[in-house]
Design a protein around this motif. Structure first.
Motif, PDB file in Angstrom:
ATOM      1  N   SER A 199      32.233  24.156  30.999  1.00 17.17           N
ATOM      2  CA  SER A 199      32.126  25.539  30.543  1.00 17.17           C
ATOM      3  C   SER A 199      30.712  25.920  30.128  1.00 17.17           C
ATOM      4  O   SER A 199      30.410  27.104  29.974  1.00 17.17           O
ATOM      5  CB  SER A 199      33.087  25.774  29.367  1.00 17.17           C
ATOM      6  N   SER A 200      29.825  24.948  29.963  1.00 15.66           N
ATOM      7  CA  SER A 200      28.458  25.255  29.535  1.00 15.66           C
ATOM      8  C   SER A 200      27.573  25.742  30.666  1.00 15.66           C
ATOM      9  O   SER A 200      26.529  26.353  30.420  1.00 15.66           O
ATOM     10  CB  SER A 200      27.825  24.022  28.883  1.00 15.66           C
ATOM     11  N   GLY A 201      27.949  25.474  31.904  1.00 13.74           N
ATOM     12  CA  GLY A 201      27.104  25.946  33.000  1.00 13.74           C
ATOM     13  C   GLY A 201      27.282  25.101  34.244  1.00 13.74           C
ATOM     14  O   GLY A 201      27.893  24.018  34.232  1.00 13.74           O
ATOM     15  N   PHE A 202      26.694  25.608  35.338  1.00 13.14           N
ATOM     16  CA  PHE A 202      26.823  24.927  36.618  1.00 13.14           C
ATOM     17  C   PHE A 202      25.922  23.692  36.664  1.00 13.14           C
ATOM     18  O   PHE A 202      24.752  23.729  36.261  1.00 13.14           O
ATOM     19  CB  PHE A 202      26.446  25.885  37.751  1.00 13.14           C
ATOM     20  N   GLY A 203      26.510  22.592  37.161  1.00 17.17           N
ATOM     21  CA  GLY A 203      25.737  21.367  37.343  1.00 17.17           C
ATOM     22  C   GLY A 203      25.443  20.604  36.077  1.00 17.17           C
ATOM     23  O   GLY A 203      24.606  19.689  36.090  1.00 17.17           O
ATOM     24  N   SER A 204      26.146  20.954  34.969  1.00 16.04           N
ATOM     25  CA  SER A 204      25.880  20.272  33.697  1.00 16.04           C
ATOM     26  C   SER A 204      26.309  18.805  33.719  1.00 16.04           C
ATOM     27  O   SER A 204      25.805  17.995  32.946  1.00 16.04           O
ATOM     28  CB  SER A 204      26.594  21.007  32.556  1.00 16.04           C
ATOM     29  N   GLY A 205      27.240  18.437  34.622  1.00 21.21           N
ATOM     30  CA  GLY A 205      27.700  17.046  34.695  1.00 21.21           C
ATOM     31  C   GLY A 205      26.925  16.194  35.670  1.00 21.21           C
ATOM     32  O   GLY A 205      27.167  14.990  35.777  1.00 21.21           O
ATOM     33  N   GLY A 206      25.975  16.790  36.390  1.00 25.44           N
ATOM     34  CA  GLY A 206      25.147  16.018  37.312  1.00 25.44           C
ATOM     35  C   GLY A 206      25.508  16.252  38.763  1.00 25.44           C
ATOM     36  O   GLY A 206      26.548  16.858  39.081  1.00 25.44           O
ATOM     37  N   THR A 207      24.647  15.799  39.636  1.00 23.63           N
ATOM     38  CA  THR A 207      24.813  15.968  41.075  1.00 23.63           C
ATOM     39  C   THR A 207      24.676  14.615  41.755  1.00 23.63           C
ATOM     40  O   THR A 207      23.733  13.854  41.467  1.00 23.63           O
ATOM     41  CB  THR A 207      23.760  16.937  41.647  1.00 23.63           C
TER      42      THR A 207
END
Length: 448
Positions: A96-104
Motif C-alpha cells: 500500500s505504500s507504493g509501486f515496487g516497494s517490495g523489490g524487483t
C-alpha cells in the motif's frame, strides 16, 4: 519545506522494509508461489511482466502482463504461470505504500512444466490500447512526451505508467492529470523528464482503470544526457539487490540469483580467469628463466682464458692444450771427426770404414787391448792385425739451457739467473803415444 522532504527521506527505508521470494520453481502452466517477508504494509500485489522474444514458432506471443493481488493481509500467494517454456519474465512486488516497494526480480526463466495447455498458440495477444513517445527514446534528464489517442475510446479513465528496472528499483511515472496537453497529430499526453542514470534498462508499462499492462510495455535504454536531475536516490540497474531469492536465469535451470548476495555469481568465469592468470604467470617465469640462462651462457663464452693464473699460481686447472711441458734435449744429430779415422753421420746406413794397420808388439802402448799382445815377449809379429774402429764418440760442449714461459715471466717472481749444466769432456783430441811394449802377459791373460 521540511514537511515535504521528510516523506522523500523515509521512502528508501520503507522500500527496504520487506522483500519477497519465489517459493517454487517457475514452470510452464504450473502454479507459482510467492511469499513476502518483513514489515510491509498489506495488501500486497505482484506484477508479472514478460520480457524478451517469444520462444514459440513464428514468434507467436501468448504472454500477457498481469497483476495478482494477495488476499487480505496474507503474505503469500499462488497463481498459474501461463508462460511457455524457455520464456522470461520480471516480477515486481508492491504494497500500500507504493509501486515496487517490495523489490524487483531479475530476468526469470520459465522451465518445462507438466503440460502446455494453458495458452493458445494459434493467435498472438495484443494490448488493449497503445502509447507513444516523442522522441521514441529516453534520455537522462531530457524531457520526453508520452501520449495516446483518446478518440478511439480504448482508454478507460486516465492512463498511468510504471518504470520497471530488472534487478533494480522500479518506480511510478508521475502523470499530471490536471495538466495533460493535446498536440496535433499526437493526441493527449504529458512531458516526463526521466531522472534515471545513463545505460539503465527501463521497461515502461502502461495501464488504465483496468489495471497495469492494459496499454502494453516497451523496453528502453537510457541515453546519455546532463546530470542536472540526478541525485543519490536516482534509480539504476545496480541500485539494489535483485529481489525474489533463488530462481533460474537460464534454460538449464543454472545461474540462480540470491537476493541475500545481491549479485549473480558466474563460477565458470571466475575459474577461467584464475586458470588464465596462473598460466600467464608460469609463462612469464619460464620466459624470464630462459633469458637469464642465455645471458649467463654468453657471458661465459666471452670470458678470456687466463694462461698465467696469477691469482693461484697453479697450472692444475689449465686446459690440456695449455699445460706447459718440460724441454727435452734431443739426441746429437752428427758424430765428430776423430783424427786419423773416418766417421759417418748419425742415421746413415753406411757402416764405418775399417782402419787396417800392421804393427809389432813394440809399437803397442800400454793402453792397447790385451788381445793384441803376443804370448812370447821376444817374438816379432809379421802378420798384420786387423782392427775395426768404432765410430768416435760425439763431441759435446757446455750448453746453457733456458726455459721460456709462454706468456713471459711473472711480474711477481724475482728475476733468476739461467741454470748452467756442465758436461764432462769428450776426450776426442787425445792421441795414442808410442811406448815400449809391456812385458808379456801370463798364460791366463793370453788365453783371454
Amino acid at each position: 519545506m521540511l514537511s515535504c522532504l521528510l516523506p522523500l527521506a523515509l521512502l528508501p527505508c520503507l522500500s527496504a522494509a520487506y522483500s519477497f521470494n519465489f517459493e517454487s520453481t517457475p514452470k510452464a502452466c504450473d502454479n507459482l508461489s510467492i511469499s513476502v517477508s518483513g514489515s510491509g504494509s498489506p495488501p500486497y500485489s505482484v506484477l508479472v511482466i514478460p520480457i524478451g522474444a517469444s520462444p514459440l514458432p513464428n514468434n507467436t506471443e501468448v504472454r500477457t502482463i498481469f497483476q495478482h493481488n494477495f488476499t487480505g493481509d496474507s503474505t503469500s500467494a499462488s497463481f498459474q504461470l501461463k508462460f511457455p517454456q524457455n520464456s522470461q519474465f520480471v516480477a515486481v512486488v508492491s504494497d500500500s505504500s507504493g509501486f515496487g516497494s517490495g523489490g524487483t526480480s531479475g530476468a526469470v526463466t520459465v522451465l518445462a512444466g507438466e503440460s502446455s495447455s494453458c495458452y493458445n498458440t494459434s493467435t498472438s495477444v495484443t494490448p488493449t490500447w497503445v502509447y507513444s513517445l516523442v522522441p521514441n527514446s529516453l534520455t537522462q534528464c531530457s524531457p520526453t512526451r508520452i501520449w495516446w489517442d483518446e478518440t478511439t475510446g480504448l482508454v478507460e479513465g486516465t492512463p498511468f505508467f510504471h518504470g520497471v528496472i530488472p534487478g533494480g528499483e522500479s518506480f511510478s511515472v508521475p502523470v499530471p492529470t490536471n495538466n495533460l496537453t493535446k498536440v496535433a497529430n499526437e493526441g493527449l499526453g504529458f512531458d516526463w523528464t526521466p531522472s534515471v542514470r545513463t545505460g539503465t534498462t527501463v521497461i515502461l508499462v502502461g495501464g488504465d482503470d483496468r489495471g497495469p499492462g492494459s496499454g502494453g510495455s516497451s523496453n528502453y535504454i537510457i541515453n546519455f544526457g546532463d546530470n542536472s536531475c540526478l541525485s543519490d536516490s536516482s534509480p539504476s540497474s545496480t541500485a539494489g539487490s535483485p529481489a525474489g531469492g533463488s530462481y533460474p536465469t537460464s534454460t538449464s535451470g543454472a545461474g540462480t540469483s540470491d537476493s541475500s548476495s545481491g549479485h549473480h555469481t558466474n563460477v565458470g568465469a571466475i575459474v577461467g580467469g584464475v586458470i588464465g592468470g596462473v598460466v600467464g604467470l608460469v609463462a612469464l617465469c619460464l620466459l624470464a628463466a630462459f633469458f637469464i640462462r642465455r645471458r649467463r651462457f654468453h657471458q661465459a663464452q666471452k670470458k678470456p682464458v687466463d694462461l698465467l693464473h696469477e691469482n693461484d699460481g697453479s697450472n692444475d686447472n689449465l686446459p690440456q692444450f695449455y699445460r706447459p711441458e718440460p724441454f727435452i734435449v734431443p739426441e746429437p744429430s752428427a758424430l765428430s771427426t776423430t783424427a786419423g779415422h773416418e766417421t759417418t753421420q748419425a742415421g746413415s746406413d753406411t757402416r764405418p770404414s775399417v782402419d787396417r794397420r800392421t804393427s809389432h808388439y813394440s809399437n803397442l802402448t800400454a793402453d792397447q787391448p790385451m788381445s793384441m799382445r803376443s804370448s812370447t815377449p821376444d817374438q816379432s809379429v809379421s802378420t798384420s792385425a786387423y782392427m775395426r774402429k768404432s765410430p768416435a764418440p760425439p763431441s759435446f760442449r757446455p750448453v746453457n739451457i733456458v726455459q721460456h714461459e709462454d706468456a713471459g715471466p711473472s711480474e711477481d717472481a724475482a728475476p733468476q739467473e739461467p741454470e748452467t749444466i756442465e758436461l764432462p769432456p769428450a776426450y776426442t783430441n787425445i792421441r795414442a803415444k808410442n811406448e815400449p811394449p809391456p812385458p808379456p802377459p801370463d798364460d791366463e791373460t793370453a788365453a783371454v
